[in-house]
Scaffold this active site. Sequence first.
Site, PDB file in Angstrom:
ATOM      1  N   ASP A 195       0.822  -0.989   0.131  1.00 46.46           N
ATOM      2  CA  ASP A 195      -0.012  -0.046  -0.084  1.00 46.46           C
ATOM      3  C   ASP A 195       0.868   1.342   0.080  1.00 46.46           C
ATOM      4  OD1 ASP A 195      -2.250   1.543   0.181  1.00 46.46           O
ATOM      5  OD2 ASP A 195      -2.325   1.198   2.228  1.00 46.46           O
ATOM      6  N   LEU A 196       1.907   1.231  -0.790  1.00 49.47           N
ATOM      7  CA  LEU A 196       2.803   2.372  -1.031  1.00 49.47           C
ATOM      8  C   LEU A 196       2.658   3.510  -1.508  1.00 49.47           C
ATOM      9  CD1 LEU A 196       5.709   2.722   0.130  1.00 49.47           C
ATOM     10  CD2 LEU A 196       6.671   1.700  -1.731  1.00 49.47           C
TER      11      LEU A 196
END
Length: 287
Positions: A195-196
């Site tokens: 979830d960067l």
Amino acid sequence: MDKRLKEHIAYLLCVNIERIQSVSGGDISEAYLLETETERFFCKINRRENGYELFKAEKLGLQAIAQSKTISVPNILLCEPLEKGGFLVMDYIEAKRPSETDFELLGHQLAALHHTTTQNEFGFSTDNYIGNLEQSNSNHLDWAEFYVQERLAPQLQLAKDTGRLNDDEVPSEDQLLTNCKNLFPNTKPSLLHGDLWSGNYLIATNGTPYLIDPAVYFGHHEVDLAMTRLFGGFGASFYNAYQEHFAPIGNEKERTHLYQLYYLLVHLNLFGNSYKASVTEILQRYF
């Protein structure tokens, strides 16, 4: 934060908490800076029914990244249940605005994380969460099958169930799988943050990059890169440094769209129809 919880945390940490300050902590949980005379801690509180499960999954993800010995994560001090929900306490990281050099180091270290391939299947040892939505991590030998069955299909089904997408707007699983297989490479499973976006990394004042709020699993390394580009992108030096470790193989643009589709579906399901146009544009283009 109520007095009773403050005293409980102080007791568990064996400290005297002198100041509590509310800080920005995302859309899912309350977040606080806890200060003693000599130390600072970061505390998140989630009072949803699954709040404690969310934090246990976050702790496990941070530990998996830490065990790779490639990039820093905050040290977890407490992960405890509440009567409803739970709380998480970790080291407080004093952050600064990233420089080009900081982005370069982040790119090198993320690439090192992605070279962590400690399992032969795509997935993870446990399921976890993306935001507060459940994220299935059942293991698959085939990357396209994992991505369709564990990522796209559940979010598309949720969007249909809640009326955010109509049946005729959602391709069949066979369509999804055929087109993904045509564009996805034969790749090894890389440990992903999962979830960067720009809110999920920090650059400490000494220049050390940290990853926070992961949704880890083993997948294709380009997934993390696609997410970095979804809401504005990171610095150019980040991508230049990263590409020293992973040579382009073709069709990156198309895969970026397909990998961003998952995150756009998550945002559609979490935050509503403002994300629908972006979702349907990718669905119509590729399926």
